[in-house]
Write a protein that holds these residues in place. Structure first.
Motif, PDB file in Angstrom:
ATOM      1  N   PHE A   1       0.818  -1.212   0.000  1.00 41.70           N
ATOM      2  CA  PHE A   1       0.000   0.000   0.000  1.00 41.70           C
ATOM      3  C   PHE A   1       0.854   1.266   0.000  1.00 41.70           C
ATOM      4  N   GLU A   2       1.925   1.253   0.765  1.00 40.16           N
ATOM      5  CA  GLU A   2       2.744   2.454   0.883  1.00 40.16           C
ATOM      6  C   GLU A   2       3.526   2.778  -0.387  1.00 40.16           C
ATOM      7  N   SER A   3       3.656   1.815  -1.285  1.00 41.43           N
ATOM      8  CA  SER A   3       4.403   2.081  -2.522  1.00 41.43           C
ATOM      9  C   SER A   3       3.501   2.473  -3.689  1.00 41.43           C
ATOM     10  N   THR A   4       2.184   2.425  -3.504  1.00 42.92           N
ATOM     11  CA  THR A   4       1.295   2.752  -4.614  1.00 42.92           C
ATOM     12  C   THR A   4       1.018   4.250  -4.668  1.00 42.92           C
ATOM     13  N   PRO A   5       1.045   4.817  -5.857  1.00 38.92           N
ATOM     14  CA  PRO A   5       0.768   6.249  -6.030  1.00 38.92           C
ATOM     15  C   PRO A   5      -0.730   6.528  -5.951  1.00 38.92           C
ATOM     16  N   PRO A   6      -1.128   7.788  -6.072  1.00 36.30           N
ATOM     17  CA  PRO A   6      -2.565   8.084  -6.144  1.00 36.30           C
ATOM     18  C   PRO A   6      -3.219   7.248  -7.252  1.00 36.30           C
ATOM     19  N   HIS A   7      -4.346   6.635  -6.930  1.00 36.48           N
ATOM     20  CA  HIS A   7      -4.903   5.591  -7.792  1.00 36.48           C
ATOM     21  C   HIS A   7      -5.321   6.084  -9.169  1.00 36.48           C
ATOM     22  N   ARG A   8      -5.750   7.310  -9.303  1.00 36.93           N
ATOM     23  CA  ARG A   8      -6.169   7.780 -10.635  1.00 36.93           C
ATOM     24  C   ARG A   8      -4.975   7.888 -11.582  1.00 36.93           C
ATOM     25  N   GLU A   9      -3.854   8.409 -11.068  1.00 36.42           N
ATOM     26  CA  GLU A   9      -2.640   8.490 -11.894  1.00 36.42           C
ATOM     27  C   GLU A   9      -2.147   7.101 -12.280  1.00 36.42           C
ATOM     28  N   PHE A  10      -2.181   6.187 -11.318  1.00 35.95           N
ATOM     29  CA  PHE A  10      -1.694   4.830 -11.530  1.00 35.95           C
ATOM     30  C   PHE A  10      -2.575   4.103 -12.545  1.00 35.95           C
ATOM     31  N   GLU A  11      -3.873   4.283 -12.425  1.00 34.44           N
ATOM     32  CA  GLU A  11      -4.806   3.655 -13.350  1.00 34.44           C
ATOM     33  C   GLU A  11      -4.571   4.166 -14.779  1.00 34.44           C
ATOM     34  N   THR A  12      -4.351   5.455 -14.914  1.00 32.92           N
ATOM     35  CA  THR A  12      -4.079   6.041 -16.233  1.00 32.92           C
ATOM     36  C   THR A  12      -2.787   5.487 -16.818  1.00 32.92           C
ATOM     37  N   ALA A  13      -1.772   5.299 -15.970  1.00 31.39           N
ATOM     38  CA  ALA A  13      -0.499   4.749 -16.454  1.00 31.39           C
ATOM     39  C   ALA A  13      -0.681   3.343 -17.010  1.00 31.39           C
ATOM     40  N   PHE A  14      -1.519   2.533 -16.377  1.00 31.45           N
ATOM     41  CA  PHE A  14      -1.774   1.184 -16.897  1.00 31.45           C
ATOM     42  C   PHE A  14      -2.597   1.227 -18.178  1.00 31.45           C
ATOM     43  N   GLU A  15      -3.575   2.102 -18.214  1.00 29.97           N
ATOM     44  CA  GLU A  15      -4.390   2.213 -19.421  1.00 29.97           C
ATOM     45  C   GLU A  15      -3.559   2.688 -20.611  1.00 29.97           C
ATOM     46  N   ASP A  16      -2.577   3.567 -20.360  1.00 31.33           N
ATOM     47  CA  ASP A  16      -1.673   4.006 -21.428  1.00 31.33           C
ATOM     48  C   ASP A  16      -0.858   2.851 -21.997  1.00 31.33           C
ATOM     49  N   ARG A  17      -0.617   1.836 -21.178  1.00 34.40           N
ATOM     50  CA  ARG A  17       0.157   0.666 -21.609  1.00 34.40           C
ATOM     51  C   ARG A  17      -0.755  -0.477 -22.048  1.00 34.40           C
ATOM     52  N   ARG A  18      -2.035  -0.197 -22.217  1.00 33.38           N
ATOM     53  CA  ARG A  18      -3.042  -1.160 -22.673  1.00 33.38           C
ATOM     54  C   ARG A  18      -3.170  -2.377 -21.750  1.00 33.38           C
ATOM     55  N   ILE A  19      -3.036  -2.136 -20.469  1.00 31.24           N
ATOM     56  CA  ILE A  19      -3.271  -3.187 -19.478  1.00 31.24           C
ATOM     57  C   ILE A  19      -4.642  -2.906 -18.872  1.00 31.24           C
ATOM     58  N   PRO A  20      -5.573  -3.871 -18.962  1.00 25.93           N
ATOM     59  CA  PRO A  20      -6.922  -3.632 -18.431  1.00 25.93           C
ATOM     60  C   PRO A  20      -6.902  -3.377 -16.925  1.00 25.93           C
ATOM     61  N   VAL A  21      -7.763  -2.491 -16.495  1.00 22.75           N
ATOM     62  CA  VAL A  21      -7.900  -2.159 -15.083  1.00 22.75           C
ATOM     63  C   VAL A  21      -9.327  -2.464 -14.667  1.00 22.75           C
ATOM     64  N   LYS A  22      -9.472  -3.231 -13.596  1.00 20.50           N
ATOM     65  CA  LYS A  22     -10.797  -3.528 -13.050  1.00 20.50           C
ATOM     66  C   LYS A  22     -10.881  -2.896 -11.671  1.00 20.50           C
ATOM     67  N   ARG A  23     -11.979  -2.196 -11.439  1.00 22.25           N
ATOM     68  CA  ARG A  23     -12.192  -1.536 -10.155  1.00 22.25           C
ATOM     69  C   ARG A  23     -13.306  -2.257  -9.406  1.00 22.25           C
ATOM     70  N   THR A  24     -13.092  -2.475  -8.125  1.00 21.29           N
ATOM     71  CA  THR A  24     -14.147  -3.011  -7.279  1.00 21.29           C
ATOM     72  C   THR A  24     -14.291  -2.081  -6.090  1.00 21.29           C
ATOM     73  N   HIS A  25     -15.514  -1.926  -5.648  1.00 24.39           N
ATOM     74  CA  HIS A  25     -15.812  -1.005  -4.560  1.00 24.39           C
ATOM     75  C   HIS A  25     -16.452  -1.733  -3.398  1.00 24.39           C
ATOM     76  N   PHE A  26     -15.879  -1.602  -2.224  1.00 26.49           N
ATOM     77  CA  PHE A  26     -16.474  -2.031  -0.971  1.00 26.49           C
ATOM     78  C   PHE A  26     -16.894  -3.488  -0.950  1.00 26.49           C
ATOM     79  N   SER A  27     -16.003  -4.354  -1.374  1.00 27.57           N
ATOM     80  CA  SER A  27     -16.329  -5.786  -1.331  1.00 27.57           C
ATOM     81  C   SER A  27     -15.764  -6.386  -0.044  1.00 27.57           C
ATOM     82  N   PHE A  28     -16.258  -7.549   0.308  1.00 23.43           N
ATOM     83  CA  PHE A  28     -15.802  -8.233   1.509  1.00 23.43           C
ATOM     84  C   PHE A  28     -14.619  -9.147   1.227  1.00 23.43           C
ATOM     85  N   PHE A  29     -14.278  -9.361  -0.052  1.00 27.48           N
ATOM     86  CA  PHE A  29     -13.210 -10.300  -0.398  1.00 27.48           C
ATOM     87  C   PHE A  29     -12.118  -9.632  -1.146  1.00 27.48           C
TER      88      PHE A  29
END
Length: 144
Positions: free
Chosen positions: A116-144
């Motif tokens: 957790f401490e090594s991850t950047p702000p999630h919006r910037e990080f998500e954009t960086a993956f999308e720029d490299r054509r790596i799919p990003v899946k978001r999940t919100h408030f799950s128990f697992f």
């Protein structure tokens, strides 16, 4: 695919930690001097602050580097790397405390959790993956 390199580094020493520790220790000293609290009670109350003091002293860095072929991360003494062609998708999980945890889901359904401490702000990080054509899946408030 882009040739840009995404780099994020976070120092272990922060003003927020210092801003919290100063009033805590001022209160503990005040309890010792003004209220004549026992030294061992002050010591017990100070114990939870020792990891924060240790981080201020050592200043361990944490961060991630994402280039055209690999993702590398480090956090203190821990580090890891993955080739981007091993990654099926990145999973961004929003937790109940509104923090976002990031996992690389590999081909074959194995997950690699980034510290957790090594991850950047999630919006910037998500954009960086999308720029490299790596799919990003978001999940919100799950128990697992």
């Amino acid at each position: 695919m882009t040739a840009d390199v995404f780099v994020f580094v976070r120092p272990g020493r922060s003003r927020r930690t210092l801003a919290v520790l100063i009033p805590v220790y001022a209160t503990l000293i005040g309890l010792f001097v003004l209220v004549d609290a026992a030294w061992w009670v002050i010591g017990l109350l100070a114990l939870p602050t020792l990891p924060a003091l240790w981080d201020l002293w050592r200043n361990p860095s944490a961060g991630v580097r994402l280039d055209a072929t690999r993702i590398r991360w480090h956090s203190g003494r821990r580090s890891g790397a993955l080739a981007l062609n091993e990654i099926d998708h990145m999973r961004f999980d929003t937790r109940w405390d509104f923090s976002v945890r990031v996992s690389a889901v590999l081909k074959g359904d194995k997950r690699v959790h980034l510290p957790f401490e090594s991850t950047p702000p999630h919006r910037e990080f998500e954009t960086a993956f999308e720029d490299r054509r790596i799919p990003v899946k978001r999940t919100h408030f799950s128990f697992f």
